[in-house]
Write a protein that holds these residues in place. Structure first.
Motif, PDB file in Angstrom:
ATOM      1  N   VAL A 344       0.856  -1.193   0.000  1.00 58.99           N
ATOM      2  CA  VAL A 344       0.000   0.000   0.000  1.00 58.99           C
ATOM      3  C   VAL A 344       0.885   1.234   0.000  1.00 58.99           C
ATOM      4  N   ARG A 345       0.477   2.229  -0.790  1.00 57.91           N
ATOM      5  CA  ARG A 345       1.148   3.537  -0.810  1.00 57.91           C
ATOM      6  C   ARG A 345       0.212   4.602  -0.239  1.00 57.91           C
ATOM      7  N   PHE A 346       0.789   5.435   0.619  1.00 60.31           N
ATOM      8  CA  PHE A 346       0.067   6.605   1.119  1.00 60.31           C
ATOM      9  C   PHE A 346       0.348   7.738   0.126  1.00 60.31           C
ATOM     10  N   ILE A 347      -0.657   8.095  -0.666  1.00 62.15           N
ATOM     11  CA  ILE A 347      -0.416   8.991  -1.798  1.00 62.15           C
ATOM     12  C   ILE A 347      -0.372  10.452  -1.375  1.00 62.15           C
ATOM     13  N   ALA A 348      -1.430  10.921  -0.722  1.00 62.28           N
ATOM     14  CA  ALA A 348      -1.515  12.359  -0.466  1.00 62.28           C
ATOM     15  C   ALA A 348      -2.543  12.635   0.621  1.00 62.28           C
ATOM     16  N   PHE A 349      -2.412  13.867   1.188  1.00 64.89           N
ATOM     17  CA  PHE A 349      -3.456  14.413   2.041  1.00 64.89           C
ATOM     18  C   PHE A 349      -4.382  15.223   1.141  1.00 64.89           C
ATOM     19  N   GLY A 350      -5.551  14.683   0.852  1.00 65.01           N
ATOM     20  CA  GLY A 350      -6.470  15.364  -0.038  1.00 65.01           C
ATOM     21  C   GLY A 350      -7.222  16.484   0.646  1.00 65.01           C
ATOM     22  N   GLU A 351      -8.087  17.142  -0.086  1.00 70.71           N
ATOM     23  CA  GLU A 351      -8.870  18.253   0.471  1.00 70.71           C
ATOM     24  C   GLU A 351      -9.840  17.777   1.548  1.00 70.71           C
ATOM     25  N   SER A 352     -10.364  16.550   1.367  1.00 68.73           N
ATOM     26  CA  SER A 352     -11.323  16.042   2.343  1.00 68.73           C
ATOM     27  C   SER A 352     -11.088  14.582   2.681  1.00 68.73           C
ATOM     28  N   SER A 353      -9.900  14.038   2.316  1.00 64.95           N
ATOM     29  CA  SER A 353      -9.663  12.619   2.539  1.00 64.95           C
ATOM     30  C   SER A 353      -8.174  12.325   2.572  1.00 64.95           C
ATOM     31  N   LEU A 354      -7.854  11.122   3.048  1.00 62.34           N
ATOM     32  CA  LEU A 354      -6.509  10.567   2.965  1.00 62.34           C
ATOM     33  C   LEU A 354      -6.495   9.557   1.809  1.00 62.34           C
ATOM     34  N   ASP A 355      -5.568   9.740   0.895  1.00 63.21           N
ATOM     35  CA  ASP A 355      -5.575   8.957  -0.356  1.00 63.21           C
ATOM     36  C   ASP A 355      -4.509   7.859  -0.296  1.00 63.21           C
ATOM     37  N   PHE A 356      -4.949   6.611  -0.617  1.00 63.66           N
ATOM     38  CA  PHE A 356      -4.075   5.441  -0.629  1.00 63.66           C
ATOM     39  C   PHE A 356      -4.183   4.739  -1.984  1.00 63.66           C
ATOM     40  N   GLU A 357      -3.170   3.915  -2.246  1.00 68.24           N
ATOM     41  CA  GLU A 357      -3.175   3.043  -3.423  1.00 68.24           C
ATOM     42  C   GLU A 357      -2.782   1.640  -3.009  1.00 68.24           C
ATOM     43  N   LEU A 358      -3.597   0.664  -3.452  1.00 68.84           N
ATOM     44  CA  LEU A 358      -3.269  -0.751  -3.265  1.00 68.84           C
ATOM     45  C   LEU A 358      -2.718  -1.291  -4.577  1.00 68.84           C
ATOM     46  N   LEU A 359      -1.509  -1.854  -4.542  1.00 67.74           N
ATOM     47  CA  LEU A 359      -0.863  -2.381  -5.738  1.00 67.74           C
ATOM     48  C   LEU A 359      -0.629  -3.871  -5.557  1.00 67.74           C
ATOM     49  N   ALA A 360      -1.107  -4.648  -6.520  1.00 64.68           N
ATOM     50  CA  ALA A 360      -0.980  -6.105  -6.450  1.00 64.68           C
ATOM     51  C   ALA A 360      -0.779  -6.653  -7.857  1.00 64.68           C
ATOM     52  N   TRP A 361       0.033  -7.693  -7.972  1.00 63.82           N
ATOM     53  CA  TRP A 361       0.330  -8.323  -9.265  1.00 63.82           C
ATOM     54  C   TRP A 361      -0.611  -9.505  -9.501  1.00 63.82           C
ATOM     55  N   ILE A 362      -1.000  -9.671 -10.773  1.00 60.63           N
ATOM     56  CA  ILE A 362      -1.812 -10.816 -11.186  1.00 60.63           C
ATOM     57  C   ILE A 362      -1.116 -11.506 -12.356  1.00 60.63           C
ATOM     58  N   PRO A 363      -1.332 -12.823 -12.560  1.00 60.88           N
ATOM     59  CA  PRO A 363      -0.596 -13.549 -13.617  1.00 60.88           C
ATOM     60  C   PRO A 363      -1.118 -13.303 -15.022  1.00 60.88           C
ATOM     61  N   ASP A 364      -2.360 -12.867 -15.174  1.00 56.89           N
ATOM     62  CA  ASP A 364      -2.944 -12.691 -16.509  1.00 56.89           C
ATOM     63  C   ASP A 364      -3.488 -11.276 -16.624  1.00 56.89           C
ATOM     64  N   SER A 365      -2.851 -10.472 -17.495  1.00 60.46           N
ATOM     65  CA  SER A 365      -3.286  -9.079 -17.648  1.00 60.46           C
ATOM     66  C   SER A 365      -4.663  -8.960 -18.283  1.00 60.46           C
ATOM     67  N   PHE A 366      -5.118 -10.008 -18.987  1.00 60.02           N
ATOM     68  CA  PHE A 366      -6.432  -9.942 -19.614  1.00 60.02           C
ATOM     69  C   PHE A 366      -7.557  -9.923 -18.573  1.00 60.02           C
TER      70      PHE A 366
END
Length: 404
Positions: A344-366
């Protein structure tokens, strides 16, 4: 007994109709027998070719058209063989079939008187007719039959070559496709050359025709030539291969490459619809090839939570959600370069929220859209379970009283 045999011979030698000459009964019977044999051969070839085309996985419309053309070709050849075997003169119809088409575009000329006596022997010379290389309807049909037969033979030869040669050597799918395409073009070119020789067209005439085509290319066929050259680049440079998952950014095309032809490339979209893309578009415009080296893909899920949320709890909940999904890679192998466990990445302090990103790998891009949808559902349930709130946009509005 001899009298009966004589009556039978008289019956079969009895003329029935008269075309250019009398047609006896035995000729009609033989003609019908040859036609029946040709229909039987056409039926056998039809069944054999249907099984072949089914193995080649051709579309049903293409199979039906090829079988119809095959039946007509065999039937017409059978009719010609029947006339040849029975020696029935067809009269006007035969003259039309064998009439030189080039004479339609030539003005009538007076015959030139030449000396037909040999100066050495004194014998009279007979001028030879030079009709062997003239284009007729019969020759045109024979040329078409040769090209069609070479096309069917090419399909069968590709099937045998792929099953017996390419697959045992474990050659890549795209390389197999390129080799089979080149093999197909070589066979078709050989068939066309044989057909042109049958038609009596010389290479000098072809040079004149291609000279005229070059002028047409300069005026109106630039796009066609550009697509053909781009197709050759795709064949040999291999920026895009069969089975690759691509995304053409400017025209919003996303799907898996199913075939690469000389003029266009067929892309199978997510809704099982085939999108035909000109090859020049894949060369000149930005294209995302998601599976150029491998099929791995990293899914990115953006999430916003309220300011009073516990950031460590949010991080742990998101990682737990990713690890519970069966398609997410939780333990990468040494062969998977740059592949990590979900984080998980803590992206930014937004105007009204705390912004996160969940990054995960999968075997099939389709499957990236399906996996992303599943993760959204799971995150929503997890947030409700742990009491994590997703905030609405907040604004502070100030009212100032108006003075009298």
């Amino acid at each position: 007994m001899g009298e009966l045999i004589g009556q039978i011979k008289d019956f079969f030698n009895q003329p029935v109709i008269t075309l250019e000459s009398e047609v006896q009964v035995w000729k009609i019977v033989l003609f019908a027998a040859v036609l029946v044999a040709s229909v039987v051969i056409a039926g056998y070839l039809r069944r054999w070719c249907r099984r072949l085309f089914d193995r080649l996985k051709l579309t049903q419309n293409t199979v039906n058209r090829l079988l119809a053309i095959l039946f007509l070709v065999v039937l017409i050849i059978g009719i010609g063989v029947a006339f040849k075997v029975t020696q029935i003169e067809t009269g006007v119809f035969g003259k039309i079939i064998h009439y030189p088409l080039s004479d339609l575009f030539q003005s009538s000329q007076k015959p030139i008187e030449i000396d037909t006596n040999d100066t050495d022997t004194g014998e009279k010379l007979v001028p030879k007719e030079v009709d062997g290389n003239r284009l007729t309807l019969a020759r045109f049909f024979y040329g078409f039959a040769i090209v069609f037969g070479m096309f069917v033979f090419s399909k069968y030869a590709q099937y045998v070559m792929q099953r017996q040669v390419l697959q045992p050597f474990q050659i890549e799918r795209h390389t197999q496709f390129v080799l089979l395409r080149l093999f197909h073009f070589i066979l078709i070119a050989i068939g066309v050359l044989i057909s042109l020789n049958t038609l009596g067209i010389s290479f000098t005439s072809l040079a004149i025709i291609f000279g005229g085509l070059s002028i047409g290319i300069g005026f109106g066929l630039q796009n066609v030539v550009s697509n053909l050259i781009s197709g050759l680049i795709l064949f040999f440079e291999r920026p895009i291969k069969i089975g690759d998952l691509i995304e053409v950014v400017d025209v919003d095309i996303f799907g898996r490459v199913s075939s690469i032809n000389l003029r266009s490339t067929v892309v199978m979209a997510l809704d099982e619809k085939e999108v035909i893309v000109p090859n020049s578009q894949l060369i000149t415009e930005p294209v995302h090839n998601l599976t150029h080296y491998n099929n791995l893909f990293r899914v990115c899920i953006s999430v916003s939570v309220s300011f009073d949320s516990d950031v460590e709890l949010v991080k742990n909940v998101l990682i737990e959600t990713a690890q519970e999904h069966p398609k997410v890679i939780t333990e990468p192998t040494p062969e998977m370069e740059d592949v990590t466990t979900p984080f998980v990445r803590f992206i930014a302090f937004g105007e009204s929220s705390l912004d996160f990103e969940l990054l995960a790998w999968i075997p099939d891009s389709f499957q990236r859209f399906d996996v992303a949808s599943d993760l959204h559902f799971m995150i929503w349930d997890k947030f409700k379970e742990y009491g994590i709130k997703i905030p609405f946009p907040q604004r502070d509005v100030h009212f100032y009283p108006k003075e009298d």
